[in-house]
Structure formats: C-alpha cells, structure tokens
Design an enzyme around this catalytic site. Structure first.
Site, PDB file in Angstrom:
ATOM      1  N   HIS A   1       4.134  -4.276  -6.005  1.00  0.00           N
ATOM      2  CA  HIS A   1       4.386  -5.199  -4.887  1.00  0.00           C
ATOM      3  C   HIS A   1       5.765  -5.835  -5.042  1.00  0.00           C
ATOM      4  O   HIS A   1       5.978  -6.948  -4.596  1.00  0.00           O
ATOM      5  CB  HIS A   1       3.325  -6.302  -4.827  1.00  0.00           C
ATOM      6  CG  HIS A   1       1.925  -5.799  -4.766  1.00  0.00           C
ATOM      7  ND1 HIS A   1       1.158  -5.584  -5.866  1.00  0.00           N
ATOM      8  CD2 HIS A   1       1.159  -5.433  -3.703  1.00  0.00           C
ATOM      9  CE1 HIS A   1      -0.037  -5.117  -5.505  1.00  0.00           C
ATOM     10  NE2 HIS A   1      -0.059  -5.012  -4.205  1.00  0.00           N
TER      11      HIS A   1
ATOM     12  N   GLN B   1       2.755  -1.706   4.645  1.00  0.00           N
ATOM     13  CA  GLN B   1       2.323  -2.997   4.116  1.00  0.00           C
ATOM     14  C   GLN B   1       3.201  -3.549   2.982  1.00  0.00           C
ATOM     15  O   GLN B   1       3.488  -4.724   2.924  1.00  0.00           O
ATOM     16  CB  GLN B   1       0.868  -2.883   3.658  1.00  0.00           C
ATOM     17  CG  GLN B   1       0.159  -4.183   3.507  1.00  0.00           C
ATOM     18  CD  GLN B   1      -1.346  -3.971   3.472  1.00  0.00           C
ATOM     19  OE1 GLN B   1      -1.895  -3.629   2.431  1.00  0.00           O
ATOM     20  NE2 GLN B   1      -2.013  -4.158   4.577  1.00  0.00           N
TER      21      GLN B   1
ATOM     22  N   TYR C   1       4.579   1.190  -1.034  1.00  0.00           N
ATOM     23  CA  TYR C   1       3.607   2.162  -0.519  1.00  0.00           C
ATOM     24  C   TYR C   1       4.205   3.053   0.555  1.00  0.00           C
ATOM     25  O   TYR C   1       3.488   3.704   1.312  1.00  0.00           O
ATOM     26  CB  TYR C   1       2.370   1.435   0.018  1.00  0.00           C
ATOM     27  CG  TYR C   1       1.737   0.525  -1.001  1.00  0.00           C
ATOM     28  CD1 TYR C   1       1.598   0.948  -2.330  1.00  0.00           C
ATOM     29  CD2 TYR C   1       1.302  -0.748  -0.678  1.00  0.00           C
ATOM     30  CE1 TYR C   1       1.050   0.119  -3.287  1.00  0.00           C
ATOM     31  CE2 TYR C   1       0.740  -1.582  -1.637  1.00  0.00           C
ATOM     32  CZ  TYR C   1       0.622  -1.147  -2.937  1.00  0.00           C
ATOM     33  OH  TYR C   1       0.067  -1.960  -3.890  1.00  0.00           O
ATOM     34  N   ILE C   2       5.514   3.092   0.603  1.00  0.00           N
ATOM     35  CA  ILE C   2       6.176   3.888   1.646  1.00  0.00           C
ATOM     36  C   ILE C   2       6.297   5.351   1.225  1.00  0.00           C
ATOM     37  O   ILE C   2       6.470   6.231   2.051  1.00  0.00           O
ATOM     38  CB  ILE C   2       7.568   3.278   1.979  1.00  0.00           C
ATOM     39  CG1 ILE C   2       8.007   3.696   3.400  1.00  0.00           C
ATOM     40  CG2 ILE C   2       8.620   3.635   0.937  1.00  0.00           C
ATOM     41  CD1 ILE C   2       9.196   2.912   3.917  1.00  0.00           C
TER      42      ILE C   2
ATOM     43  N   GLU D   1       0.059   6.225   4.956  1.00  0.00           N
ATOM     44  CA  GLU D   1       1.427   5.930   5.378  1.00  0.00           C
ATOM     45  C   GLU D   1       2.089   7.150   5.997  1.00  0.00           C
ATOM     46  O   GLU D   1       2.859   7.035   6.965  1.00  0.00           O
ATOM     47  CB  GLU D   1       2.240   5.396   4.199  1.00  0.00           C
ATOM     48  CG  GLU D   1       1.817   3.990   3.739  1.00  0.00           C
ATOM     49  CD  GLU D   1       0.521   3.944   2.936  1.00  0.00           C
ATOM     50  OE1 GLU D   1       0.029   5.028   2.536  1.00  0.00           O
ATOM     51  OE2 GLU D   1      -0.006   2.835   2.714  1.00  0.00           O
TER      52      GLU D   1
HETATM   53  C1  TPP Z   1      -0.661   3.711  -0.693  1.00  0.00           C
HETATM   54  C2  TPP Z   1      -1.126   2.311  -0.509  1.00  0.00           C
HETATM   55  N1  TPP Z   1      -1.119   1.776   0.726  1.00  0.00           N
HETATM   56  C3  TPP Z   1      -1.503   0.490   0.919  1.00  0.00           C
HETATM   57  C4  TPP Z   1      -1.906  -0.283  -0.119  1.00  0.00           C
HETATM   58  C5  TPP Z   1      -2.329  -1.737   0.105  1.00  0.00           C
HETATM   59  N2  TPP Z   1      -3.769  -1.905  -0.056  1.00  0.00           N
HETATM   60  C6  TPP Z   1      -4.294  -2.279  -1.244  1.00  0.00           C
HETATM   61  S1  TPP Z   1      -5.950  -2.278  -1.228  1.00  0.00           S
HETATM   62  C7  TPP Z   1      -6.029  -1.779   0.382  1.00  0.00           C
HETATM   63  C8  TPP Z   1      -7.357  -1.547   1.035  1.00  0.00           C
HETATM   64  C9  TPP Z   1      -8.171  -0.481   0.370  1.00  0.00           C
HETATM   65  O1  TPP Z   1      -9.454  -0.402   0.927  1.00  0.00           O
HETATM   66  P1  TPP Z   1     -10.562   0.592   0.379  1.00  0.00           P
HETATM   67  O2  TPP Z   1      -9.991   1.914   0.070  1.00  0.00           O
HETATM   68  O3  TPP Z   1     -11.678   0.585   1.352  1.00  0.00           O
HETATM   69  O4  TPP Z   1     -11.027  -0.037  -0.999  1.00  0.00           O
HETATM   70  P2  TPP Z   1     -11.669  -1.474  -1.293  1.00  0.00           P
HETATM   71  O5  TPP Z   1     -10.556  -2.446  -1.475  1.00  0.00           O
HETATM   72  O6  TPP Z   1     -12.558  -1.807  -0.162  1.00  0.00           O
HETATM   73  O7  TPP Z   1     -12.422  -1.333  -2.578  1.00  0.00           O
HETATM   74  C10 TPP Z   1      -4.733  -1.634   0.891  1.00  0.00           C
HETATM   75  C11 TPP Z   1      -4.428  -1.234   2.266  1.00  0.00           C
HETATM   76  C12 TPP Z   1      -1.885   0.325  -1.404  1.00  0.00           C
HETATM   77  N3  TPP Z   1      -2.266  -0.352  -2.502  1.00  0.00           N
HETATM   78  N4  TPP Z   1      -1.494   1.605  -1.562  1.00  0.00           N
END
Ligand code: TPP
Lengths: 410, 337
Positions: free
Chosen positions: B129, B82, B86-87, B60
């Site tokens: 969330h 998103q 998460y900001i 972010e």
């Molecule tokens: C700081 C933050 N930004 C965005 C999100 C939203 N979010 C949750 S899971 C995810 C994807 C994570 O992907 P990855 O690190 O590859 O792990 P995977 O889910 O594939 O195990 C996102 C963008 C979050 N939880 N925290």
C-alpha cells in the site's frame, strides 16, 4: 457524446443495504445430511448436485446427519473447538491492540474459523498451505506459537518477516505455510505449481490454497483452475465465499449467476459447495478432496459458504455498506456456536467446560501478548536492526544497496 | 471557490465531468455505493446513478480492458485502481493495448481512458500500500503520466486527463489526500483548508497536461520533483539557508523540459527528488535530459534523492522514506560539494 440511456446496463445490487432489515429466507440451503457422499474417484460430470447444493452434516440443533458425517472422535472435535476459540480470542486481542496504536493494521476471521481449523485438521502436516490473509486458524491448528504470530504483527525484533510486512501477512516455513502476499489471488496458481512439483517428484504431499470469492474475478483464479485441471495437480482449490469483498457483495464476482463451486465443472474438476460454518462438513469435504488428490484424481474446487461476521479490516467500517445485524441473521449461524452445540448435544461438552476453556485461552493469549509487547511494538522496544532492511533483496547484497546502506549510516 | 482537501478536489473533478459529459462513467473496486476506500467517489453514485458510477469485479486487468473497450465505443471511462500497488495485473492492458492502440491502428482507434490510482507511502501501509510505480509507466511510449501535489492542481489536472483523448495514468499521492506533508511524521497533521492550494473552484477548470510549476523561487539551485516530495523538498529548502528554486513537474510524461532548462540554466545547480526507488527511476530520465540540455551551465554534478532500491519495508518506513534530512544533506552537497 453518447445519448444517455443506459437502461440495458446491468449493475448487480446486494440483498440489503444499511437501514434495511436483513433476511435470507429464500436462500436455497440443503438440509443437513440431504446430500449423499459420492465415491472419491467419481467422474466430475456426476458431481453437479454437489456444486449447486450445500453439503451439510450438522443441523441447527447440533445433530449430525448423513453420509458426510466424518464420525470424528470427541477429542478431535474438542481440539477443533479449542483452536477455533483460540483463533477468535486471538483476533479480538490483536484488533484491540491495533485500536490502541500498538500495531498498524489487523484483519479478523470472525465467522470463518471453521474453514481454516477444520481444513488444517483434515490435511496432513506435510501438505503445503497457500492461504489468503484470513486463515490464521491454519497456523493455530498447526501449532504455531502465538507469541511468534504476535511478534510478527507487532513488527518487533521477534518478527520472522523482519519487520518488512504488514501485520497478518504471516510466513512460516517450518509449518509448511507459504508467505502471504498483499496482492490478491497470486497464491492460487502458485499452489498448483507446488502440487505439480510434488507429482513430478513422486511425493505424497498435496497443496491447498484459499482465495476469497471476490478474488475469483482475478486472472490468477482462472490460471489456477486451468493449470490444475491440465496437469491433474494434487491440489485443493478453496473459495471462501464470505459474501463480501470489502463493500462489494458476491454478485460482483458473478456469484448471482452461478455458484462458485460450479466454476469447477467448466474446467472438468469436481466442485463441492459446503456449509463453511459446519465444522464436520468442512472437515469431511476436505478429507474427500485430499484423498482424491492423493489417489491421482487431481484437483477439487471447494466453495466454503460462510459469512464475514466482522469488518474487512481495521481500515473498514461495514455499517457503511451493509446492515449491522446481517451476521446475526445469517441462516448458517456461527461456526463456534455450532460445534459447541454439537459437542453438548452428544454429551461431550458443557457450558461450564466452555466457559472454563475460554478463560484459559484468554489468559494464554494475554500472557503471550504481554511477552510480545515486552519485546517491542511498532513504536516501542526492540525492532529488527534497521540495517536488515537492505538484506534479502537478493541472496547477496549488490553494490548499490551496500552504498545506500552506508549512506543511511547503518 | 471552496475549501477542499485533495479527496474532495478529486471527487469534485469527477462530479463536474459526470455533469458535463454523459459519456463519462466511473468504475473500480468499491467505488460505487461505498464511495471508494479513500472516499474519492463518495456520493457520486447516489447523485449520478448506478449506471454511471459503479463497482467492478476484483480484476484490474479486466477493469482496464473494459475501459479500453468502452473508450473505443465513444465513452470516457475513469477507472480507479484501488492502490497503485495493485495496478500490475492491468499492466499488459495499459502497456500493450491502451498505449499502442492509436499507433498500431494507424490512428483509426484510440481509447480516451483515465486510470486514477493512489500511490506513495507514509501511511504505514507496508509493501502493498506504499509503492510509487510511476517510473514503470513513464517508460512506456503512448501513455501520459500525471502526479499532482495539491487539491487545486489535482482537480484541474484530473479534468484535463478525462477530457484528453490519450490514455492517462493519474497517480494520487495518498499521503497528501488530507493535507500537505513536509516529511516529518511527528509533525501534527496539516490540513489543506489552511493552505492556499486548498482553495479550489467549484466548477469546471483545467490545468494543462505537460506544464510544470515553480512552487518556490530561487537563484542558487533548482530542485525538480513531484508528488509528496514537492512539500518535503520545499521544507528542506526553507531550512537550508540557500536560495533554492523548487519545480513541481505535475505531469511526468510529457515532461516540461523547457521549464526545467530555463531554471537550471539560471541556477547552475540541480537536485532531483522522488519517493520511488532510485535505480531506473524517473529521476534518471529527468537528470539525463537536464544534462543533455544544460551541461555547459552546470556548476556541480546533478544529484538525486530517492527511495532505497528495495521493497517498501513496513517497520522501517521513516528510514526508507526520503525525508527532509536526506533532501537537506543533498542540497548542501550540491551547493558545497
Ligand atoms: C490485486 C489486488 N487488488 C485489490 C486489492 C485490494 N483488496 C484487498 S482485500 C480486497 C477484497 C477481497 O475480497 P475477497 O476476495 O472476497 O476476500 P475477503 O476479504 O472477503 O476474505 C481488495 C479489493 C488487493 N489486495 N490486491
């Protein structure tokens, strides 16, 4: 207004999108046994090949090859298989329970069971775990009661998070398992801090942390790498490269430019890339890094090369962004099937024993679930007391919270 | 005019701006091919191309820093975070950079960025969330803070935000994406299609930043609120038996004080309602400004209904959420003492 000619702006795109035929023929995958096992105290500069190749022990026929073979006792392998199966059956059950409204949310780890289970087995019980949300196999391998895990997911009166967290955001202090955060990446450098404290106190325990490949883009990842390298922290920094971060393929974390393991080199630490669906290789690499850390060799970055075989979460529909059968053609197969195949190959397992084990585990999971459900679900039965939501904000409740609790009448 | 829910209205605002101004680009986690986890950018990449609507790394801080740099280089980026939960990794870029750039450079540089982010609870999303962090942003001089409560306002305000030369944080109450929410989770889901504010022009229009809107006229007291709580407050007002006026702030910073003062001076009583935690929340700011301007017109102390001062608890969502009953109690208390 700017003239619109964006021809130089590169936006990466994945190999396949829905409707396309997935294939991975050109993926550069080392043969099982091809890479030697270097000395655990090797200079990181000598370890480049391990960051760019893939350390593998099991071939696709279930035969073990090469110096990385940890030569585990068959009973240990059977335990690993059982824990992976338990993780998978547990996941399926919980996902179904979410679908019928017993809980709010769930995330499966299908395809990644070897990561958590083999790594938990290769670490000591005193080692501290700082996971992301997709390593439930760590809990299962460390022997947490499935009932407690379910109680948490159902937010019922038996939830040790006291109903405050989303399902799967487990915490389990007794098992040296840190409280999972919903904010991605935050645990990565915290694990380094834990490891630094262990060094400071002169203790043997090391820390191990997991982050998704997508999350390596966060600043937290780079904090963890820098701090671990600077202080030679006894920590395992694991990147679970399951190819997808929700709808974003690993190219959006820079994975098309260099391997995630090779990030370690720039920080002066070993980067090892391992076949994440190969139980034996994951175990062996984890042992190597743990031994190095315990001997004062500092951190190791491990990239676990795998594939997220199911949806990101119960809120996600992966057919919207990738071909449905991508998991099926994934060239490194399925971790459960591969370990099962190996055990059969060496004459230590059979289809019959496998079927029987699955039946036993399924009935255990069902029995535990019935117990959990009888205690309560998100919408029925016993919840933690409502008044408890005002507790643990601080060690002692300040007046504003006391007044608010009274106002709510609980 | 078309029937739109809030997701479609937000999508349409971005579509209109991508069409109108090719310095507008849209990016964020999963916003490209996938169209965003709430579908707010669905179809936009297909229509406007990979280079104008695209995915980003999960970072972010990087997203907002990149937006600032693009903004400095004559573009108008619209970045999605998103979830507003998460900001925080971007907070330094928003607070120390975006908000201060114009000031610290003596007006030489600025970054006309729009940061869109879903906020608020009511969707069983647990602590990460469900948050309402607007008060952290309103405290920072130099950023505009907007939170619409319906599709019509969302589209008009988002277009204004994108066209504005200052950084704007645009909070979208996700509980309102599909329909108005009157505070009772047991109500059948409501749809915007059946609501007059679900009537949205298809083309370009704006709603001025910094202008509040009276959504319910009344003579006996004024409720000042925004976001999801506009609907909850209106529903409570309907049940109260009192003639309650409800003001939807729409923009938090700059705040339409004049509009509030006109109302409170007339009604003599005021209640401030928001979903965010109470202590140090934006309600405290609203309340003290009203007190400064309207003290001699007040017939009762101004009160607040807000979230309890704790992280959003998953299993106790409806005990935590400041629902109709709490607003109703407060209306009675302000009226009856
Ligand atoms: C700081 C933050 N930004 C965005 C999100 C939203 N979010 C949750 S899971 C995810 C994807 C994570 O992907 P990855 O690190 O590859 O792990 P995977 O889910 O594939 O195990 C996102 C963008 C979050 N939880 N925290």
């Amino acid at each position: 207004m700017v003239p619109h000619s964006a021809k130089n702006l590169n936006v990466p795109a994945p190999r396949h999108r829905p409707g396309e035929k997935p294939e991975f023929d050109d993926l550069d995958i080392s043969n099982a046994g091809a890479l030697p096992r270097p000395h655990v105290m090797s200079d990181p500069k000598e370890l480049f090949p391990f960051a760019n190749g893939i350390i593998r022990v099991l071939n696709m026929k279930g035969q073990a090859h090469g110096e990385w073979d940890p030569k585990l006792d068959p009973e240990v392998l059977r335990q690993g298989l059982r824990d992976m199966l338990t993780t998978r059956i547990y996941d399926d059950r919980m996902q179904n329970m979410q679908r019928v409204g017993k809980m709010s949310f769930y995330m499966k780890s299908r395809g990644e069971e070897a990561v958590a289970v083999a790594q938990a087995m290769a670490l000591d019980k005193d080692d501290m775990l700082f996971p992301s949300y997709r390593q439930q196999g760590l809990l299962i391998s460390r022997g947490r009661d499935l009932l407690d895990m379910m109680n948490h997911c159902l937010s019922n009166a038996g939830d040790n998070c006291k109903g405050r967290q989303l399902p799967i955001m487990y915490t389990w202090k007794e098992g040296n398992f840190f409280s999972i955060s919903g904010n991605l990446g935050t645990q990565f450098c915290q694990a380094v801090g834990w490891a630094v404290a262990s060094s400071y106190k002169g203790e043997d325990a090391i820390a191990s942390t997991w982050i998704g490949e997508g999350t390596t883009a966060t600043a937290d990842f780079h904090h963890g790498m820098t701090f671990a390298a600077v202080y030679d922290a006894p920590v395992l920094l694991n990147v679970v490269n399951n190819q997808w971060a929700i709808s974003s393929f690993q190219g959006f974390a820079g994975g098309e430019k260099a391997t995630f393991a090779s990030r370690g080199i720039g920080y002066g630490m070993p980067g090892l890339r391992v076949d994440g669906n190969d139980f034996l290789a994951v175990y062996a690499v984890t042992k190597w890094a743990a031994e190095r850390a315990r001997n004062g060799g500092g951190p190791t970055l491990i990239e676990l090369f795998t594939y997220r075989a199911d949806a990101h979460s119960t809120s996600d529909d992966p057919t919207k962004y990738r071909p449905e059968d991508e998991a099926r053609v994934w060239p490194l197969g399925d971790p459960v099937e591969r370990l099962k195949g190996h055990l059969i190959e060496i004459g230590e397992w059979s289809e019959e024993r496998h079927t029987q084990a699955m039946a036993e585990i399924t009935s255990l999971v069902t029995q535990k679930y019935k117990q959990a459900e009888a205690l309560g679900t998100l919408n029925t039965g016993e919840r933690p007391p409502v008044s408890s939501m005002f507790e643990d904000v601080f060690e002692e409740m300040p007046d504003n919270l006391r007044r608010q609790r009274q106002q709510l009448g609980v | 005019m078309a029937k739109m829910n809030m997701v479609q209205a937000i999508n349409s605002a971005q579509d209109v701006m991508l069409e109108k101004d090719n310095s507008v680009v849209i990016f964020g986690e999963d916003v490209g091919y996938f169209g965003g986890v709430f579908n707010c950018t669905e179809g936009l990449q297909k229509k406007h191309g990979l280079q104008r609507v695209f995915d980003t790394p999960i970072a972010e801080g990087g997203i907002i820093a990149m937006a600032i740099g693009m903004g400095v280089n004559e573009m108008r980026p619209v970045a999605e975070i998103q979830f507003s939960d998460y900001i925080y990794p971007a907070f330094d870029q928003i607070l120390s950079e975006a908000s201060r750039l114009r000031y610290r450079s003596g007006g030489e540089y600025w970054a006309p960025i729009t940061v869109r982010t879903p906020c608020g609870g009511g969707i069983r999303g647990g602590q990460t969330h469900s948050q309402s962090p607007e008060g952290i942003f309103t405290h920072v001089s130099g950023i505009k803070t907007i939170m619409p409560s319906n599709p019509y306002d969302a589209k008009g305000l988002l277009i204004s935000a994108i066209e504005d030369n200052d950084p704007v944080v645009f909070f979208e109450p996700k509980r309102l994406y599909n329909g108005p929410f009157y505070g009772d989770p047991k109500d059948p889901p409501q749809a915007w299609e059946k609501h007059e504010l679900g009537e949205v022009p298809e083309g370009h229009y704006t709603i001025p930043i910094g202008k509040a809107n009276t959504v319910r006229k009344g003579t006996q007291m004024t409720i000042v609120t925004y976001g999801t709580m506009v609907h909850v407050s209106t529903a409570a007002a309907d049940l109260s038996g009192y003639d309650v006026e409800v003001i939807d702030l729409r923009t938090l910073i700059p705040m339409d004080l004049e509009h509030i003062v006109e109302s409170v001076t007339r009604t003599g009583r005021c209640l401030v309602v928001h979903e965010a935690t109470k202590t140090g929340g934006f309600g405290a700011e609203i309340l003290s400004q009203i007190q400064e301007e309207c003290f001699w017109a007040l017939e009762a102390p101004i009160e607040r209904v807000a979230g309890w001062d704790l992280p959003y608890p998953h299993a106790f969502e409806w005990e935590y959420f400041p629902g109709k009953a709490r607003v109703l109690d407060a209306i009675k208390h302000v009226m009856e003492g």
